[in-house]
Write a protein that holds these residues in place. Structure first.
Motif, PDB file in Angstrom:
ATOM      1  N   LEU A 105      14.052  -1.230 -67.772  1.00  0.00           N
ATOM      2  CA  LEU A 105      13.098  -0.478 -67.042  1.00  0.00           C
ATOM      3  C   LEU A 105      13.038   0.524 -66.391  1.00  0.00           C
ATOM      4  CD1 LEU A 105      12.718  -4.583 -66.073  1.00  0.00           C
ATOM      5  CD2 LEU A 105      10.879  -3.144 -67.357  1.00  0.00           C
ATOM      6  N   LYS A 106      14.499   0.583 -66.063  1.00  0.00           N
ATOM      7  CA  LYS A 106      14.919   2.279 -65.308  1.00  0.00           C
ATOM      8  C   LYS A 106      14.359   3.109 -66.329  1.00  0.00           C
ATOM      9  CE  LYS A 106      16.219   0.329 -61.137  1.00  0.00           C
ATOM     10  NZ  LYS A 106      15.355   0.319 -60.250  1.00  0.00           N
ATOM     11  N   ASN A 107      15.132   2.921 -67.342  1.00  0.00           N
ATOM     12  CA  ASN A 107      15.105   3.841 -68.017  1.00  0.00           C
ATOM     13  C   ASN A 107      13.653   4.237 -69.529  1.00  0.00           C
ATOM     14  OD1 ASN A 107      17.479   5.780 -68.192  1.00  0.00           O
ATOM     15  ND2 ASN A 107      18.295   3.479 -67.516  1.00  0.00           N
ATOM     16  N   ILE A 108      13.101   3.106 -69.525  1.00  0.00           N
ATOM     17  CA  ILE A 108      11.654   3.709 -70.502  1.00  0.00           C
ATOM     18  C   ILE A 108      10.848   4.225 -70.067  1.00  0.00           C
ATOM     19  CG2 ILE A 108      10.255   2.530 -71.299  1.00  0.00           C
ATOM     20  CD1 ILE A 108      11.644   0.257 -72.417  1.00  0.00           C
ATOM     21  N   PRO A 109      10.499   4.971 -70.195  1.00  0.00           N
ATOM     22  CA  PRO A 109       9.149   6.075 -69.236  1.00  0.00           C
ATOM     23  C   PRO A 109       8.519   5.174 -68.993  1.00  0.00           C
ATOM     24  CG  PRO A 109      10.062   7.049 -71.324  1.00  0.00           C
ATOM     25  CD  PRO A 109      10.495   6.054 -71.422  1.00  0.00           C
ATOM     26  N   HIS A 110       7.291   5.661 -67.352  1.00  0.00           N
ATOM     27  CA  HIS A 110       6.331   4.735 -66.979  1.00  0.00           C
ATOM     28  C   HIS A 110       5.429   5.445 -67.359  1.00  0.00           C
ATOM     29  CE1 HIS A 110       8.714   2.709 -63.517  1.00  0.00           C
ATOM     30  NE2 HIS A 110       9.408   3.049 -63.604  1.00  0.00           N
ATOM     31  N   THR A 111       4.334   4.618 -68.815  1.00  0.00           N
ATOM     32  CA  THR A 111       3.727   4.981 -69.243  1.00  0.00           C
ATOM     33  C   THR A 111       2.890   3.598 -69.861  1.00  0.00           C
ATOM     34  OG1 THR A 111       4.482   5.554 -71.476  1.00  0.00           O
ATOM     35  CG2 THR A 111       4.665   7.422 -70.442  1.00  0.00           C
ATOM     36  N   HIS A 112       1.944   3.823 -70.383  1.00  0.00           N
ATOM     37  CA  HIS A 112       1.685   2.652 -71.106  1.00  0.00           C
ATOM     38  C   HIS A 112       1.946   2.383 -72.184  1.00  0.00           C
ATOM     39  CE1 HIS A 112      -0.203   5.990 -74.142  1.00  0.00           C
ATOM     40  NE2 HIS A 112      -0.929   5.427 -75.052  1.00  0.00           N
ATOM     41  N   ARG A 113       2.883   2.972 -72.498  1.00  0.00           N
ATOM     42  CA  ARG A 113       3.860   2.150 -73.668  1.00  0.00           C
ATOM     43  C   ARG A 113       5.222   1.383 -73.302  1.00  0.00           C
ATOM     44  NH1 ARG A 113       2.027   4.138 -79.148  1.00  0.00           N
ATOM     45  NH2 ARG A 113       0.971   5.996 -78.866  1.00  0.00           N
ATOM     46  N   ARG A 114       5.409   1.823 -72.629  1.00  0.00           N
ATOM     47  CA  ARG A 114       6.309   0.622 -71.726  1.00  0.00           C
ATOM     48  C   ARG A 114       6.342  -0.557 -71.897  1.00  0.00           C
ATOM     49  NH1 ARG A 114       7.661  -0.231 -65.356  1.00  0.00           N
ATOM     50  NH2 ARG A 114      10.308   0.487 -65.709  1.00  0.00           N
ATOM     51  N   VAL A 115       5.650  -1.501 -71.943  1.00  0.00           N
ATOM     52  CA  VAL A 115       5.159  -2.935 -72.937  1.00  0.00           C
ATOM     53  C   VAL A 115       5.442  -2.785 -74.040  1.00  0.00           C
ATOM     54  CG1 VAL A 115       3.998  -4.952 -73.187  1.00  0.00           C
ATOM     55  CG2 VAL A 115       4.034  -3.418 -70.724  1.00  0.00           C
ATOM     56  N   GLN A 116       5.374  -1.472 -74.819  1.00  0.00           N
ATOM     57  CA  GLN A 116       5.105  -1.506 -76.367  1.00  0.00           C
ATOM     58  C   GLN A 116       6.962  -1.337 -76.548  1.00  0.00           C
ATOM     59  OE1 GLN A 116       4.170   1.793 -78.830  1.00  0.00           O
ATOM     60  NE2 GLN A 116       2.478   0.628 -79.104  1.00  0.00           N
ATOM     61  N   TYR A 117       7.177  -0.896 -75.906  1.00  0.00           N
ATOM     62  CA  TYR A 117       8.327  -0.149 -75.681  1.00  0.00           C
ATOM     63  C   TYR A 117       9.708  -1.022 -76.206  1.00  0.00           C
ATOM     64  CZ  TYR A 117       7.550   4.937 -76.805  1.00  0.00           C
ATOM     65  OH  TYR A 117       6.676   6.279 -76.823  1.00  0.00           O
ATOM     66  N   LEU A 118       9.571  -1.697 -74.466  1.00  0.00           N
ATOM     67  CA  LEU A 118      10.148  -3.486 -74.683  1.00  0.00           C
ATOM     68  C   LEU A 118      10.027  -4.137 -75.412  1.00  0.00           C
ATOM     69  CD1 LEU A 118       9.620  -3.876 -70.596  1.00  0.00           C
ATOM     70  CD2 LEU A 118      11.687  -3.045 -71.712  1.00  0.00           C
ATOM     71  N   TYR A 119       8.608  -4.698 -76.376  1.00  0.00           N
ATOM     72  CA  TYR A 119       8.791  -5.634 -77.356  1.00  0.00           C
ATOM     73  C   TYR A 119       9.258  -4.957 -78.030  1.00  0.00           C
ATOM     74  CZ  TYR A 119       4.807  -8.004 -75.363  1.00  0.00           C
ATOM     75  OH  TYR A 119       4.185  -9.250 -74.631  1.00  0.00           O
ATOM     76  N   MET A 120       9.618  -3.444 -78.887  1.00  0.00           N
ATOM     77  CA  MET A 120      10.295  -2.508 -79.403  1.00  0.00           C
ATOM     78  C   MET A 120      11.848  -3.334 -79.864  1.00  0.00           C
ATOM     79  SD  MET A 120       9.796   1.166 -81.033  1.00  0.00           S
ATOM     80  CE  MET A 120       8.075   0.451 -81.534  1.00  0.00           C
ATOM     81  N   CYS A 121      11.980  -3.296 -78.624  1.00  0.00           N
ATOM     82  CA  CYS A 121      14.002  -3.223 -78.036  1.00  0.00           C
ATOM     83  C   CYS A 121      14.281  -4.661 -78.282  1.00  0.00           C
ATOM     84  CB  CYS A 121      13.716  -2.468 -76.475  1.00  0.00           C
ATOM     85  SG  CYS A 121      13.637  -0.657 -76.105  1.00  0.00           S
TER      86      CYS A 121
END
Length: 743
Positions: free
Chosen positions: A330-346
């Motif tokens: 949460l600290k390192n993933i960019p604050h964009t609209h893809r943030r949730v998508q990237y979290l799901y991907m990880c």
């Protein structure tokens, strides 16, 4: 309203819905890891059971079995019986709710206040109805109460209050509350003490002594029969009102009950048994009894099984690892609209990795489980995450995968470090890749380094040279295949999620793009402007640590909506101005339309959402000042027509930039356009112009959502000055040579 919705969708904040989903998935992930841990140890236990002991209850022992050491184990059957008895000895806890009792008495007090007030009867009825208190009167009971004298009514309500207090002290319990506690015969009843020092009184009460709303009528009949002498004609009215006012006030306290039962369970010491060293467990030819099998199982658990404390500790370890990783992500993933998508991907990559790990252990390496780490494709996920998100995210997930490798039974620390080092190498090797070919080269480099890591690990583990050579071949092959799979999976993920990877962004900046080719032909001025804006935006983003490739691509495509009508935009005009022939109100419609057309074109050619956002936000909701001034001038000339020239009618309809890259492109766009109007530009003129534009954007609240600080703006200004000063630098005027020199 639409603007607020857009801001919410593009802010990069994780919505409550996704927080809940991610939390549930994280919990399931921890539960899955813990389950895998237990299953893997169970798998190894089964292997040892089959290959070493191989005995079952009811079979004949084929050989004598004696204990090699003293073993202490828990007799689970006897312990379970003691725990069950202790749990059943705990009475279910019920509480008398003082709040419910007081609410009912408060309602009675409201009725009494109205009934005893010296006002006309009709007004009393109206106030009872308005307060919603008429529901406590059935039939003609309201009229009956009103027919009593004031003194009689006062006596009636005092009596009803005493009865309510009496039945509430006894307790009224719903059948559902008793059913929730499995219909106990005796309960532990807690109630607040009425003494001065307060506190809680606890007593054991037969559940049959409690009242219910069904048995309340019979209890009141018996009570009123005793009071018949002084109750008289008030009996029926009192019965009606008490029945209406009475509520269930005894509640099952499941939390306290379970806490007491848990305490009782924890208070039971496990029944321990001992197998002495050298003690004969089985004798050849004798039938294996349940007790024999229990002792055999105890011997197995010494080597491979986990105690309950160890299981809990490992679960807490996995939970802590996942939570720490989630916090870092949460600290390192960019604050964009893809943030949730990237979290799901990880999370998905982690689950897939664990699935592969489990499959390998269960199906391939059951007998040589400690070497499974050399066959895990950790670089596949490490490289993909580096390319798709960023290096920090990849390092965090790699660290999590290494931490979760503790689920592998009998894993050594050196093997965990191997997983971590391999992931770090994959991430660092691929971070500067700019061509698809670099993926193949990176896979070869990582594969070679993985062999070196494996070789060092094997030496530390004291393996034979033949084993080292065999595993070297396998390790190189596995990691090479995993690295090459990145080249296969990356385009697929780019297409499915429309990802703005480095490779995709670089491809979009080349003249192979049909859109850029068409812009260069149809709107040469716009193309030249876009290239200039791209240079400014890229340099500025590099200076503030933003994604310079997204800014460059966004700048290239930010004005693609001008392609179909280039002659209406000043940079493409060579002579006549189309806007001289139409009204400012129509001109502004044409100017504003290029944003909407640009969004449509960007979606049609499949640009990533980050680029579409820049196209949509590069003008924000700013004022088109030129045509606004023209409209004001025309309005002054034609005052007879009246009407107000509203600034919002001459403003763009977009959303102010929501990302740093979009904000930089907006500033670069405005600065490039304005700088072309400067006469004899100097560094000081350029600096003043830039700050004027920056302040104008701040004044019109165009930078409130893009997270650009004043420090960032200072860096952006300096980078703009360097580029513009180089663009407009003064050249030395070379004088003509004298005629003599020419000869």
């Amino acid at each position: 309203m639409p603007m607020k919705k857009s801001q919410k969708n593009r802010s990069g904040r994780v919505s409550l819905k996704h927080r809940v989903i991610l939390t549930v998935l994280t919990v399931l992930c921890v539960a899955g890891i813990s389950a895998v841990d237990i299953l893997l140890h169970k798998r190894l236990s089964d292997v040892i059971d089959k290959t070493v002991l191989g005995y079952r209850v009811g079979e004949l022992a084929t050989k004598d079995v004696a204990a090699d050491e003293t073993v202490y184990y828990i007799d689970t059957t006897a312990t379970a019986k003691l725990q069950e008895a202790a749990s059943q000895a705990v009475l279910p806890v019920f509480r008398i709710s003082l709040t419910r009792s007081l609410d009912s008495l408060d309602t009675l007090d409201q009725i009494r206040t109205v009934m005893l007030e010296e006002i006309p009867t009709l007004e009393k009825v109206e106030r009872i109805n308005e307060a919603g208190l008429d529901t406590y009167f059935t039939g003609d009971s309201l009229q009956v109460v009103l027919s009593y004298e004031a003194q009689e009514r006062a006596y009636l309500f005092s009596y009803i209050e005493e009865v309510l207090i009496q039945i509430y002290e006894k307790g009224i319990c719903a059948d559902a509350e008793l059913a929730a506690a499995d219909d106990p015969e005796v309960i532990s009843l807690l109630q607040v003490s009425t003494s001065v020092d307060g506190g809680t009184i606890e007593s054991e009460v037969p559940s049959g002594d409690l009242l219910t709303l069904d048995t309340l009528g019979g209890y009141l009949d018996r009570l009123f029969l005793q009071d018949q002498a002084h109750l008289g004609e008030f009996k029926d009215t009192a019965l009606t009102m008490v029945t209406a006012l009475a509520e269930n006030n005894v509640i099952y306290d499941s939390i306290t009950t379970e806490r007491r039962r848990l305490s009782a369970l924890q208070g039971i010491d496990p029944v321990m048994k001992t197998i002495e060293e050298g003690e004969l467990i089985l004798k050849e030819g004798f039938v294996i009894t349940e007790d024999d099998y229990e002792r055999i199982r105890a011997l197995e658990q010494v080597a491979v099984s986990q105690s309950s404390y160890e299981i809990i500790g490992r679960i807490l370890y996995y939970a802590a690892s996942v939570l720490i990783a989630a916090w870092l992500l949460l600290k390192n993933i960019p604050h964009t609209h893809r943030r949730v998508q990237y979290l799901y991907m990880c999370l998905t990559f982690t689950i897939i990795y664990l699935g592969v790990c489990t499959l390998l252990i269960f199906q391939v390496f059951a007998l040589e489980i400690e070497y499974v780490v050399f066959f895990l494709p950790v670089i596949l996920f490490s490289m993909l995450l580096t390319i798709i998100i960023n290096r920090n995210t990849s390092l965090i997930v790699t660290g999590l995968l290494a931490a979760l490798s503790m689920a592998i039974p009998d894993i050594a620390l050196i093997e965990t470090l191997y997983i971590l080092a391999l992931g770090l190498i994959g991430s660092y090797i691929i971070q500067n890749a700019r061509r698809r070919l670099d993926l193949v080269i990176g896979a070869l480099i990582v594969s070679a380094l993985s062999v070196l890591l494996m070789f060092l690990s094997m030496i530390i583990m004291n393996l034979k040279i033949e084993e080292i050579l065999t595993y070297s071949i396998f390790t190189f092959s596995v990691n090479l295949i995993a690295g090459l799979l990145v080249s296969i999976f990356l385009p697929i993920l780019e297409h499915i999620f429309n990802l703005p990877t480095t490779f995709r962004l670089i491809e979009l900046t080349t003249m192979n793009s049909k859109t850029l080719k068409r812009m260069a032909v149809m709107a040469r001025g716009t193309y030249s402007h876009s290239v200039a804006v791209a240079d400014l935006a890229e340099s500025a983003c590099e200076s503030i640590g933003a994604n310079h490739l997204i800014a460059r691509v966004g700048a290239y495509y930010h004005d693609i909506g001008k392609i179909d009508q280039p002659e209406y935009f000043i940079e493409n005009q060579t002579g006549d101005n189309k806007h001289d022939e139409i009204k400012p109100s129509l001109s502004v419609v044409v100017i504003k339309s290029h944003v909407k057309l640009g969004i449509e074109k960007a979606k049609a050619i499949g640009l990533p959402q980050e680029i579409i956002d820049i196209v949509a936000q590069h003008h924000g909701s700013d004022l088109i000042s030129y045509f606004y001034r023209e409209a004001l001038i025309n309005s002054d000339k034609d005052k007879d027509k009246g009407g107000r020239i509203a600034p919002e009618d001459f403003s763009y309809n977009g959303t102010p930039p929501m990302t740093r890259e979009a904000g930089v492109v907006m500033l670069a766009d405005s600065v490039d356009a304005a700088s072309r109007t400067l006469k004899q530009p100097t560094t000081s003129k350029i600096e003043k112009l830039i700050w004027k534009i920056f302040m104008d954007k701040i004044e019109h609240r165009q930078l409130v959502h893009c997270d650009l600080s004043l420090h960032d703006l200072e860096k952006i200004k300096n980078s703009f000055i360097i580029i513009l000063a180089g663009r407009y630098h003064t050249r030395i005027e070379y004088p003509d040579l004298p005629e003599e020199a020419k000869k």
